[in-house]
Design a protein around this motif. Structure first.
Motif, PDB file in Angstrom:
ATOM      1  N   ASP A 154       0.847  -1.222   0.032  1.00 18.56           N
ATOM      2  CA  ASP A 154       0.131   0.027   0.038  1.00 18.56           C
ATOM      3  C   ASP A 154       0.625   1.139   0.060  1.00 18.56           C
ATOM      4  OD1 ASP A 154      -2.446  -1.253   0.141  1.00 18.56           O
ATOM      5  OD2 ASP A 154      -2.239  -1.695   2.155  1.00 18.56           O
ATOM      6  N   SER A 156       2.128   4.234  -1.873  1.00 17.94           N
ATOM      7  CA  SER A 156       1.798   4.880  -3.050  1.00 17.94           C
ATOM      8  C   SER A 156       3.186   5.263  -3.641  1.00 17.94           C
ATOM      9  CB  SER A 156       0.667   5.857  -2.763  1.00 17.94           C
ATOM     10  OG  SER A 156       1.398   6.756  -1.705  1.00 17.94           O
ATOM     11  N   TYR A 159       4.744   2.738  -6.355  1.00 20.36           N
ATOM     12  CA  TYR A 159       3.916   2.734  -7.285  1.00 20.36           C
ATOM     13  C   TYR A 159       4.311   3.922  -8.281  1.00 20.36           C
ATOM     14  CZ  TYR A 159       1.419  -1.180  -5.137  1.00 20.36           C
ATOM     15  OH  TYR A 159       1.036  -2.197  -4.776  1.00 20.36           O
ATOM     16  N   LYS A 181      -2.402   2.873  -9.768  1.00 13.88           N
ATOM     17  CA  LYS A 181      -2.521   2.208  -8.493  1.00 13.88           C
ATOM     18  C   LYS A 181      -1.988   3.337  -7.241  1.00 13.88           C
ATOM     19  CE  LYS A 181      -2.653  -1.056  -5.366  1.00 13.88           C
ATOM     20  NZ  LYS A 181      -4.071  -1.711  -5.166  1.00 13.88           N
ATOM     21  N   ALA A 182      -1.032   4.160  -7.939  1.00 17.34           N
ATOM     22  CA  ALA A 182      -0.538   5.168  -6.912  1.00 17.34           C
ATOM     23  C   ALA A 182      -1.721   6.179  -6.798  1.00 17.34           C
ATOM     24  CB  ALA A 182       0.585   5.991  -7.608  1.00 17.34           C
ATOM     25  N   GLU A 184      -4.763   5.677  -6.883  1.00 16.46           N
ATOM     26  CA  GLU A 184      -5.958   4.790  -6.068  1.00 16.46           C
ATOM     27  C   GLU A 184      -5.684   4.912  -4.749  1.00 16.46           C
ATOM     28  OE1 GLU A 184      -6.892   0.122  -5.136  1.00 16.46           O
ATOM     29  OE2 GLU A 184      -6.782   0.629  -7.293  1.00 16.46           O
ATOM     30  N   LEU A 185      -4.219   4.790  -4.145  1.00 14.36           N
ATOM     31  CA  LEU A 185      -3.949   4.749  -2.844  1.00 14.36           C
ATOM     32  C   LEU A 185      -3.736   6.368  -2.405  1.00 14.36           C
ATOM     33  CD1 LEU A 185      -1.073   2.078  -3.092  1.00 14.36           C
ATOM     34  CD2 LEU A 185      -3.176   1.762  -2.019  1.00 14.36           C
ATOM     35  N   ASP A 186      -3.519   7.058  -3.200  1.00  7.92           N
ATOM     36  CA  ASP A 186      -3.284   8.620  -2.850  1.00  7.92           C
ATOM     37  C   ASP A 186      -4.096   9.362  -3.874  1.00  7.92           C
ATOM     38  OD1 ASP A 186      -2.556  10.863  -1.567  1.00  7.92           O
ATOM     39  OD2 ASP A 186      -0.588  10.543  -1.824  1.00  7.92           O
TER      40      ASP A 186
END
Length: 307
Positions: A154, A156, A159, A181-182, A184-186
């Motif tokens: 997780d 970020s 990624y 993905k980055a 999505e996480l941040d």
């Protein structure tokens, strides 16, 4: 000679073990057997010469090496001491300071020492990836990002930096996956969003028949002394001077003269194409260097912070 015989025996023993695998085709297995026969004939040894066997065998050595590699690529159960944790953080901070000073090799060294003390800290790998990218060691940066992600799925920033490294290798499709993905996480991180958008634009330009070659930054070019020097030299070309002279005459005459002035795009395109072609022929290495510099500047990350 005896040492060579021992080595040959070890290789034969290893090949014999390999022939037992079901993964080989009949032709491949036959090739292995021919190799074993050749070694036996050259060194005059056979499977009966057990006294030539060494311990550990090549099979055991390779197995141990593979196991070590698997261990290295996955988080370990190693727990550093409290003192090691403190020292590792100090080394990380040293590395961050080296990054600010643009001393990237020293930064890598500091991060590496921190990793040796605390190999399960994703930040250390991620920061080392940033330093590797600054030295154009993008493959090494990608490996460090993979380690960081394996430790903390997780994270970020790992990624995001993976996306930057992949982008620098023109692997825009893969970069997009990591940027998404980055984000999505941040989702509040503007850098991740900007880099994702730019990577998607690169994909669009690559698929567009008119997109190629439109990514040059004029300011970057004009600030490059080698480019300015080369351009000045090329401007002495008589054919190019004639084209530019004609365009200037058209501009002065204006549309009323029936030539079209500055709207004569055919002449403009022709001059631009000839100028670009001559630049490529004059110094192809410089042009490729400029492309790489501009490509790298197109993506954010030069002012990113380090944890």
């Amino acid at each position: 000679m005896s040492e060579l015989k021992r080595l040959a025996y070890s290789i034969i023993d290893f090949l014999r073990e390999q022939t037992k695998s079901q993964a080989w085709t009949s032709d491949e297995r036959e090739s292995l057997e021919v190799a074993m026969q050749c070694l036996e004939n050259v060194f005059k040894i056979s499977s009966q010469d057990i006294d030539l066997a060494v311990s550990p065998s090549l099979t055991e050595i390779f197995s141990a090496a593979i196991t070590k590699e698997l261990i290295w690529n996955t988080p370990s159960d190693f727990t550093p001491s409290a003192q090691d944790v403190i020292r590792a953080e100090q080394l990380k901070n040293e590395g961050n300071n080296y990054i600010k000073e643009e001393n990237y090799r020293a930064a890598i060294d500091s991060y590496t020492q921190a990793i040796e003390l605390d190999p399960n800290n994703a930040v250390y790998f991620c920061n080392r990836a940033a330093a590797q990218s600054k030295l154009n060691n993008y493959t090494a940066a990608i490996e460090d990002c993979k380690r960081a992600i394996a430790i903390d799925p997780d994270y970020s920033k790992a990624y995001g930096r993976m996306g930057l490294a992949l982008t620098s290798l023109n692997k825009h499709s893969e970069a997009i996956t990591y940027y998404k993905k980055a984000v999505e996480l941040d989702p509040e991180n503007g850098t991740f969003k900007s880099n994702l958008k730019l990577a998607e634009q690169k994909i669009g330009e690559a698929s567009s028949p008119t997109g190629a070659g439109l990514g040059f930054d004029l300011a970057s070019l004009l600030n490059n002394p080698s480019f300015v020097s080369m351009a000045a030299s090329l401007m002495q070309n008589p054919q190019l001077q004639q084209l530019i002279s004609g365009m200037m005459s058209n501009a002065i005459s204006g549309p009323a003269a029936g030539v079209g002035g500055l709207t004569d795009m055919g002449s403009l395109i022709q001059a631009g194409q000839q100028f670009a072609q001559q630049m490529q022929e004059e110094n192809p290495e410089l042009i490729e260097q400029l492309r790489n510099q501009i490509r790298s500047r197109s993506f954010s990350g030069s002012n990113e912070d380090h944890s």
